[in-house]
Enzyme design. Structure first.
Site, PDB file in Angstrom:
ATOM      1  N   LYS A 175       0.863  -1.176   0.000  1.00  0.00           N
ATOM      2  CA  LYS A 175       0.000   0.000   0.000  1.00  0.00           C
ATOM      3  C   LYS A 175       0.899   1.225   0.000  1.00  0.00           C
ATOM      4  O   LYS A 175       1.406   1.640   1.031  1.00  0.00           O
ATOM      5  CB  LYS A 175      -0.911  -0.014   1.232  1.00  0.00           C
ATOM      6  N   GLU A 251       9.686   1.157  11.269  1.00  0.00           N
ATOM      7  CA  GLU A 251      10.674   2.242  11.324  1.00  0.00           C
ATOM      8  C   GLU A 251       9.860   3.522  11.383  1.00  0.00           C
ATOM      9  O   GLU A 251       9.192   3.888  10.421  1.00  0.00           O
ATOM     10  CB  GLU A 251      11.584   2.198  10.099  1.00  0.00           C
ATOM     11  N   CYS A 285      13.329  10.950   7.994  1.00  0.00           N
ATOM     12  CA  CYS A 285      13.245  10.480   9.378  1.00  0.00           C
ATOM     13  C   CYS A 285      14.586  10.590  10.093  1.00  0.00           C
ATOM     14  O   CYS A 285      14.638  10.681  11.323  1.00  0.00           O
ATOM     15  CB  CYS A 285      12.730   9.054   9.420  1.00  0.00           C
ATOM     16  N   GLU A 383       8.730  15.901  16.452  1.00  0.00           N
ATOM     17  CA  GLU A 383       9.197  15.780  15.071  1.00  0.00           C
ATOM     18  C   GLU A 383       8.409  16.735  14.175  1.00  0.00           C
ATOM     19  O   GLU A 383       7.182  16.673  14.105  1.00  0.00           O
ATOM     20  CB  GLU A 383       9.034  14.347  14.569  1.00  0.00           C
TER      21      GLU A 383
END
Length: 479
Positions: A175, A251, A285, A383
């Site tokens: 996906k 992750e 990231c 973040e």
């Protein structure tokens, strides 16, 4: 531009549509790129059933050498169509074409080449006992694997999961991120051209909640889920997967510290920190978004870092002069801009923080440096995932280790020093899955990659990917 690219599902070796569609937008121009088929429960189930059949069909009879050949062929075909892939990646993401062409697409091809080569050396373990026992382990596929990948490095991260999953003989339902569907669709063409049997790789487009993503994670016949993305989404997937005890690899997010000691090579530090803060619009990231600088060189670093940041060219991804492209979407630009409003109340924006002049269309933001904040400020703790870096001074080694570890995240860190003993000493105490010393984003695909705390579960790379995508059976023989 007159460019149109429609994205259909790829199920059982065929491109198919579904009743619902949504529009794909170019983040650099806000123009429509085409429509994308929106999958739901029915499309996911068709894809999973196709993957189950393929697992026991022709693909299940492939020898290791057969798998190596087709996996290598996929990598070769990606390189043959590198310019096409790179163009689609930049149109979808807003990142500079130079980055797509020199990093994303070659690395996507290398993911297949690496695991094709690595498969030659994959083994297990065996033990012979003096009492006449012999124990050995064999590997088999986990089964149907669900892959859910993010929008920042769409093809690179999809292939990073897909290559080892295929190497171990699994079948796949992927996906892609709804914001970046095009290179995954083109990859399906490559899979077909490479001779991969029908049903081995299936791609279903759609969203997360109440859409393809949710139905994939909940499906009882999916044996494992590998997900790269935002931490909150990871928690949601984990809860959904618990019902059927799926194997999970995550992750997730990061708020990564760059620790710069006063004996570091500032020339190297500045150029690398520019990349770690602003490459790919900071939508990485692994971005070094918390920059801790030892006080004796703090002012000197800041002066040079600001000067170099001002030199970065923000603009058209297809202009060779562009360093920083557009953020992924209007919603994401608004989210990042919201953090800049917080920064103005918590500290001070030293440079950037606004739309670049002359760019009226597209989701652009100047690279931004924030100062005069402390470790408890939201812009330091949370973040942001944009071209935004916070610079903070520190005095001692013990202090900066404690501050670097004072985070819910633990994905990566960078240490800059000329003192070899200190480099090792500090690296051993940083709570993160990856620590770079005097470099950033330097990877060997054999090494473990992943995060601690809210940054993930498990490791990928080399033997760690092989372990995740295979089941071990121990066989004991009495001689």
């Amino acid at each position: 531009m007159g460019f149109t690219f429609h994205c259909r599902h790829f199920i059982n070796g065929q491109f198919v549509e579904s009743g619902e569609r949504f529009t794909n937008i170019n983040p650099a121009t806000e123009e429509e790129l085409g429509w994308v088929a929106e999958g739901g429960r029915e499309e996911i189930d068709r894809a999973v059933q196709a993957a189950k059949r393929a697992l026991k069909g022709e693909w299940g009879k492939y020898s290791i050498h057969d798998r190596i050949a087709v996996i290598r062929r996929i990598g070769d075909l990606i390189l043959e169509r590198k310019e096409e892939f790179a163009r689609l990646e930049s149109l979808d993401t807003g990142k500079p074409y130079s980055l797509s062409a020199h990093l994303d697409i070659p690395r996507a091809a290398y993911n297949f080449h690496f695991f094709a080569d690595y498969l030659h050396s994959v083994g297990t373990e065996s033990y012979q006992m003096d009492s006449g026992q012999f124990h050995y382990a064999i590997r088999r596929p986990v089964g149907v694997v669900g892959l859910i990948n993010p929008w920042n490095l769409p093809l690179l991260l999809l292939t990073w999961k897909m290559a080892p999953a295929l190497a171990m003989g699994n079948t796949i339902v992927a996906k892609p991120a709804e914001l970046t569907p095009m290179t995954a669709t083109l990859l399906a063409e490559v899979m077909k051209d490479a001779g991969l049997p029908d049903g081995v790789v299936n791609i279903v487009h759609g969203f997360g909640p109440h859409s393809a993503g949710q139905f994939l994670t909940e499906h009882p016949d999916v044996n494992a889920i590998s997900f790269t993305g935002e931490t909150h989404t990871g928690k949601t997937i984990m809860a959904a997967a618990a019902k059927s005890l799926k194997r999970l690899s995550f992750e997730l997010g990061g708020k990564n510290p760059n620790i710069i000691f006063s004996d570091a090579d500032l020339d190297d530090v500045i150029e690398t920190t520019i990349k770690s803060s602003f490459s790919n619009q900071g939508e990485v990231c692994l971005a070094g978004s918390r920059i801790y600088v030892q006080r004796p060189i703090y002012n000197q670093f800041l002066e040079r870092f600001v000067e170099r940041t001002k030199q970065l060219v923000v603009g058209d991804p297809f202009d060779s002069k562009t360093d920083v492209g557009a953020l992924i979407s209007k919603e994401h630009l608004e989210r990042v801009s919201g953090y800049l409003d917080i920064a103005r109340s918590e500290g001070r924006i030293l440079v950037g923080g606004k739309r670049p002049q002359g760019l009226e269309k597209g989701y652009y933001l100047e690279p931004t440096i924030i100062v005069d904040v402390d470790d408890q400020c939201r812009v330091v703790k949370e973040e942001i995932f944009g071209p935004v870096a916070c610079v903070l001074p520190f005095d001692t080694e013990e202090e900066v280790i404690a501050r670097a570890n004072d985070s819910d995240y633990g994905l990566s860190a960078t240490i800059w020093t000329s003192d070899l003993k200190r480099a090792h000493r500090v690296a051993h105490q940083i709570e993160s899955g990856v620590v770079w010393v005097n470099t950033w984003f330097l990877r060997d695909l054999r090494t473990p990659f992943g995060g601690m705390k809210h940054s993930g579960i498990g490791r990928e790379g080399g033997a760690h990917s092989i372990d995740f995508y295979s089941e071990l059976t121990n066989i004991t023989v009495k001689l």
